[in-house]
Motif scaffolding. Structure first.
Motif, PDB file in Angstrom:
ATOM      1  N   LYS A   1     -13.626   4.481  -3.819  1.00 23.93           N
ATOM      2  CA  LYS A   1     -14.052   3.135  -4.186  1.00 23.93           C
ATOM      3  C   LYS A   1     -15.381   2.764  -3.526  1.00 23.93           C
ATOM      4  N   ALA A   2     -15.630   3.328  -2.338  1.00 29.22           N
ATOM      5  CA  ALA A   2     -16.871   3.024  -1.644  1.00 29.22           C
ATOM      6  C   ALA A   2     -18.063   3.780  -2.221  1.00 29.22           C
TER       7      ALA A   2
ATOM      8  N   THR B   1       0.832  -1.216   0.000  1.00 34.16           N
ATOM      9  CA  THR B   1       0.000   0.000   0.000  1.00 34.16           C
ATOM     10  C   THR B   1       0.859   1.254   0.000  1.00 34.16           C
TER      11      THR B   1
ATOM     12  N   GLU C   1      -4.143  10.275   4.724  1.00 33.06           N
ATOM     13  CA  GLU C   1      -5.179  11.019   4.005  1.00 33.06           C
ATOM     14  C   GLU C   1      -5.401  10.468   2.608  1.00 33.06           C
ATOM     15  N   HIS C   2      -4.320  10.117   1.920  1.00 36.70           N
ATOM     16  CA  HIS C   2      -4.452   9.591   0.558  1.00 36.70           C
ATOM     17  C   HIS C   2      -5.135   8.224   0.556  1.00 36.70           C
ATOM     18  N   VAL C   3      -4.798   7.380   1.525  1.00 41.16           N
ATOM     19  CA  VAL C   3      -5.432   6.056   1.618  1.00 41.16           C
ATOM     20  C   VAL C   3      -6.923   6.210   1.882  1.00 41.16           C
ATOM     21  N   LEU C   4      -7.297   7.116   2.805  1.00 32.19           N
ATOM     22  CA  LEU C   4      -8.715   7.353   3.104  1.00 32.19           C
ATOM     23  C   LEU C   4      -9.447   7.883   1.876  1.00 32.19           C
ATOM     24  N   LYS C   5      -8.785   8.741   1.115  1.00 32.91           N
ATOM     25  CA  LYS C   5      -9.397   9.293  -0.104  1.00 32.91           C
ATOM     26  C   LYS C   5      -9.684   8.191  -1.112  1.00 32.91           C
ATOM     27  N   VAL C   6      -8.740   7.281  -1.276  1.00 35.89           N
ATOM     28  CA  VAL C   6      -8.917   6.161  -2.211  1.00 35.89           C
ATOM     29  C   VAL C   6     -10.065   5.259  -1.758  1.00 35.89           C
ATOM     30  N   ILE C   7     -10.129   4.993  -0.433  1.00 33.49           N
ATOM     31  CA  ILE C   7     -11.194   4.149   0.106  1.00 33.49           C
ATOM     32  C   ILE C   7     -12.567   4.779  -0.117  1.00 33.49           C
ATOM     33  N   ARG C   8     -12.665   6.107   0.095  1.00 34.57           N
ATOM     34  CA  ARG C   8     -13.940   6.793  -0.108  1.00 34.57           C
ATOM     35  C   ARG C   8     -14.374   6.775  -1.558  1.00 34.57           C
TER      36      ARG C   8
END
Length: 314
Positions: A312-313, A46, A303-310
């Motif tokens: 995709k969700a 990741t 922050e970037h990981v959370l942005k990617v998760i949002r």
């Protein structure tokens, strides 16, 4: 009639015993080991994906973190899959050449891990103690050179190890009392005078580890001095929290690695299962903790990981 020479310079296979005295717990020990390995692989992959995708993260700290992540992936993958086969499938056999290859990867990449810890400590020192010159001092060219030096350093000092083991005669048991192929565990199987070989290996590991550890300690001492001089108490606590988590990971790595090294030299009375269990920790725990401490706790990556998760969700 002269006695027959029954020594063999290169046995076909070795047998990995696992953790002596805890064989009945191998299945259960494999569960947390496997969980930590999965977290290490997912976390480090990741980090590499996020830094590659986000150009704003192409900074010294994150580039060194990527180098550390690659090292962690190689270090954990060179040991854990084979170890889990031993724990869960009873696969004790390992060929002589595969054993030498695993031993080389473990020792050389452990040295690289230590080198990248030092590089990251120097980066944090420059960033906190001399922030105005941080970008000009750690340019991409210098970062690349540092990375190459660390890799060459690890390969150069431990390339002789497989050659030394290949030249030794083996006429004793083929059983290695360990979970993976470690240099000192293999040397004990030789039926020749291995004192010079043992001294070389322990000296190299001790000198490299000690030098890196001392330089890291000096770097963080200067960092702490600068942190305590910050005018804002909130900034001081934030910097202390970040440095404290970094120091904890480094302490786990050097304390377990140092315990393993010095047990070979001085710890004749240390139980084998204690020694081998701790020897597994410095190969498993840092690759597991590094993505959490250096990755998740780093604001930009989180922050970037959370942005990617949002995305995709949604």
């Amino acid at each position: 009639m002269p006695p027959l020479n029954t020594s063999r310079p290169s046995p076909v296979t070795f047998l990995l015993m696992g953790i002596p005295g805890l064989e009945h717990l191998h299945v259960w020990i494999g569960i947390p080991f496997c969980s930590m390995y999965v977290v290490a692989v997912v976390g480090n992959v990741t980090i590499l994906a996020v830094v590659r995708a986000e150009r704003s993260l192409h900074e010294p700290m994150f580039l060194f973190l990527c180098m550390l992540s690659v090292t962690d992936l190689v270090l954990s993958t060179s040991t854990m899959p084979r170890m889990l086969c031993l724990f869960w499938l009873g696969a004790h056999d390992i060929t002589f050449d595969a054993c030498l290859a695993q031993m080389f990867f473990i020792h050389s990449f452990t040295t690289m891990e230590s080198g990248f810890f030092l590089a990251m400590a120097i980066d944090r020192y420059v960033a906190i103690c001399d922030p105005l010159h941080h970008a000009t001092f750690l340019t991409h060219t210098r970062i690349t050179i540092i990375g190459i030096i660390v890799v060459v350093w690890g390969i150069a000092f431990f390339s002789p190890h497989p050659i030394l083991l290949k030249q030794l005669p083996y006429c004793r048991t083929r059983i290695i009392a360990h979970t993976y192929c470690e240099f000192m565990a293999e040397v004990k199987l030789a039926c020749a005078d291995t004192r010079s070989t043992t001294r070389y290996s322990l000296s190299v590991a001790s000198i490299i580890g000690s030098c890196d550890a001392v330089l890291i300690a000096v770097s963080y001492a200067f960092i702490l001095r600068s942190v305590f001089r910050l005018p804002s108490r909130e900034a001081s606590f934030e910097a202390l929290g970040t440095c404290g988590s970094h120091v904890c990971v480094i302490l786990v790595f050097y304390s377990t690695a140092g315990f393993s090294i010095f047990t070979h030299r001085f710890g004749k009375n240390v139980p084998a299962h204690v020694h081998i269990f701790i020897a597994n920790m410095y190969l498993l725990v840092p690759p597991f903790l590094n993505p959490i401490v250096y990755g998740v706790r780093t604001k930009k990556i989180g922050e970037h990981v959370l942005k990617v998760i949002r995305v995709k969700a949604a």
